[in-house]
Design a protein around this motif. Sequence first.
Motif, PDB file in Angstrom:
ATOM      1  N   UNK A  78      39.536 114.659  26.070  1.00 10.83           N
ATOM      2  CA  UNK A  78      38.116 114.897  25.776  1.00 10.83           C
ATOM      3  C   UNK A  78      37.882 115.615  24.449  1.00 10.83           C
ATOM      4  N   UNK A  79      38.850 115.548  23.556  1.00 15.71           N
ATOM      5  CA  UNK A  79      38.706 116.178  22.247  1.00 15.71           C
ATOM      6  C   UNK A  79      38.173 115.158  21.239  1.00 15.71           C
ATOM      7  N   UNK A  80      37.395 115.649  20.311  1.00 11.63           N
ATOM      8  CA  UNK A  80      36.850 114.792  19.266  1.00 11.63           C
ATOM      9  C   UNK A  80      37.353 115.250  17.909  1.00 11.63           C
ATOM     10  N   UNK A  81      37.900 114.306  17.179  1.00 10.66           N
ATOM     11  CA  UNK A  81      38.305 114.589  15.810  1.00 10.66           C
ATOM     12  C   UNK A  81      37.368 113.805  14.892  1.00 10.66           C
ATOM     13  N   UNK A  82      37.386 114.137  13.623  1.00 12.42           N
ATOM     14  CA  UNK A  82      36.487 113.494  12.673  1.00 12.42           C
ATOM     15  C   UNK A  82      37.288 112.908  11.511  1.00 12.42           C
ATOM     16  N   UNK A  83      36.692 111.903  10.864  1.00 13.68           N
ATOM     17  CA  UNK A  83      37.383 111.255   9.751  1.00 13.68           C
ATOM     18  C   UNK A  83      36.428 111.057   8.586  1.00 13.68           C
ATOM     19  N   UNK A  84      36.896 111.415   7.405  1.00 13.29           N
ATOM     20  CA  UNK A  84      36.150 111.146   6.180  1.00 13.29           C
ATOM     21  C   UNK A  84      36.469 109.715   5.768  1.00 13.29           C
ATOM     22  N   UNK A  85      35.568 108.814   6.080  1.00 16.13           N
ATOM     23  CA  UNK A  85      35.774 107.391   5.809  1.00 16.13           C
ATOM     24  C   UNK A  85      35.364 107.005   4.392  1.00 16.13           C
ATOM     25  N   UNK A  86      34.357 107.703   3.874  1.00 18.67           N
ATOM     26  CA  UNK A  86      33.803 107.346   2.571  1.00 18.67           C
ATOM     27  C   UNK A  86      33.428 108.639   1.850  1.00 18.67           C
ATOM     28  N   UNK A  87      34.110 108.927   0.759  1.00 17.96           N
ATOM     29  CA  UNK A  87      33.858 110.182   0.040  1.00 17.96           C
ATOM     30  C   UNK A  87      32.948 110.003  -1.169  1.00 17.96           C
ATOM     31  N   UNK A  88      32.336 108.834  -1.300  1.00 23.21           N
ATOM     32  CA  UNK A  88      31.546 108.529  -2.499  1.00 23.21           C
ATOM     33  C   UNK A  88      30.411 109.520  -2.732  1.00 23.21           C
ATOM     34  N   UNK A  89      29.798 110.027  -1.665  1.00 23.36           N
ATOM     35  CA  UNK A  89      28.668 110.934  -1.813  1.00 23.36           C
ATOM     36  C   UNK A  89      29.063 112.224  -2.514  1.00 23.36           C
ATOM     37  N   UNK A  90      30.316 112.637  -2.392  1.00 22.56           N
ATOM     38  CA  UNK A  90      30.737 113.910  -2.972  1.00 22.56           C
ATOM     39  C   UNK A  90      30.828 113.862  -4.501  1.00 22.56           C
ATOM     40  N   UNK A  91      30.849 112.680  -5.052  1.00 25.82           N
ATOM     41  CA  UNK A  91      30.876 112.539  -6.502  1.00 25.82           C
ATOM     42  C   UNK A  91      29.688 113.228  -7.157  1.00 25.82           C
ATOM     43  N   UNK A  92      28.575 113.283  -6.439  1.00 22.42           N
ATOM     44  CA  UNK A  92      27.356 113.855  -6.997  1.00 22.42           C
ATOM     45  C   UNK A  92      27.278 115.370  -6.973  1.00 22.42           C
ATOM     46  N   UNK A  93      28.246 116.033  -6.359  1.00 27.66           N
ATOM     47  CA  UNK A  93      28.219 117.491  -6.278  1.00 27.66           C
ATOM     48  C   UNK A  93      28.903 118.078  -7.507  1.00 27.66           C
ATOM     49  N   UNK A  94      28.163 118.173  -8.587  1.00 27.68           N
ATOM     50  CA  UNK A  94      28.737 118.534  -9.879  1.00 27.68           C
ATOM     51  C   UNK A  94      29.081 120.009 -10.045  1.00 27.68           C
ATOM     52  N   UNK A  95      28.541 120.868  -9.196  1.00 26.52           N
ATOM     53  CA  UNK A  95      28.799 122.306  -9.345  1.00 26.52           C
ATOM     54  C   UNK A  95      29.843 122.839  -8.374  1.00 26.52           C
ATOM     55  N   UNK A  96      30.187 122.057  -7.357  1.00 29.09           N
ATOM     56  CA  UNK A  96      31.079 122.536  -6.292  1.00 29.09           C
ATOM     57  C   UNK A  96      32.512 122.685  -6.794  1.00 29.09           C
ATOM     58  N   UNK A  97      33.081 123.873  -6.545  1.00 27.26           N
ATOM     59  CA  UNK A  97      34.451 124.165  -6.966  1.00 27.26           C
ATOM     60  C   UNK A  97      35.438 124.149  -5.801  1.00 27.26           C
TER      61      UNK A  97
END
Length: 242
Positions: free
Chosen positions: A174-193
């Motif tokens: 009954x455990x749920x794990x998560x997967x980053x399937x598409x990272x394209x949205x993160x390209x727009x985070x220009x200030x994140x270090x």
Amino acid sequence: MKAKVKKAVSIVLIAAVTAFVWIFLYSLSNHVSIGGESYSKKSTWLNIDANEKDFTVKKLNKFTKLEHLTIDHINDEMLGEFGEFDNLKELYIYYSKFSSSLSKLGEYQKLGVIAFHRSTIDLKNFNSTAEYLFFDECKLTNIAALTECSSLLSMEFESTSVDDYIVPIKEGNNETKYALKDSSVFEGFNSVKVLDFENIQIEDIAGILKMKELKVLKVSEDNISAEFITQLKGNGIEVKFL
């Protein structure tokens, strides 16, 4: 003599009662009662549940000195009525749901840390000068709106779904794990270090590689491939294991 004693006793009693009434009224005017607890209006830290029967946003707004607020079970209407917390630096929200009110957070110029736990959040109106955002066991939509937050330096996602980018994967027990399937949205985070993924399997890094300021990616060692690690390091991104 007895009359003088009685008079003296009466004066003492009157003074005592007057003092008690004054102290009571002073305390009443400088404290707020929520959930059976009494809090000073000058409190800088507050941990409350909006589900308490006697909670109102009007009461919350009396805490004008707040620097750290932890609050459970709020919604768009409540957040929209938040007052002028000019000193607010950290905000922790649990068990809540938002679809239209997050622009309110942009009013708090000193707010540097915002954390959401077990909440459902439509980020389309999100506006804030916060430097750190944390999402734990949340369901997020319209994450691209966060790319407008130019002060954002660090983002952390733990067991959280994000649009169609990070999705839940059922596992045993009954455990749920998560997967980053598409990272394209993160390209727009220009200030994140710093970008942090916990309990999230990394299956795509194309967008992450294009983040202009990213210096550190935090992830569990068993949630990312050796190939991805090599590519990230080749782009000057340090991989730290949780």
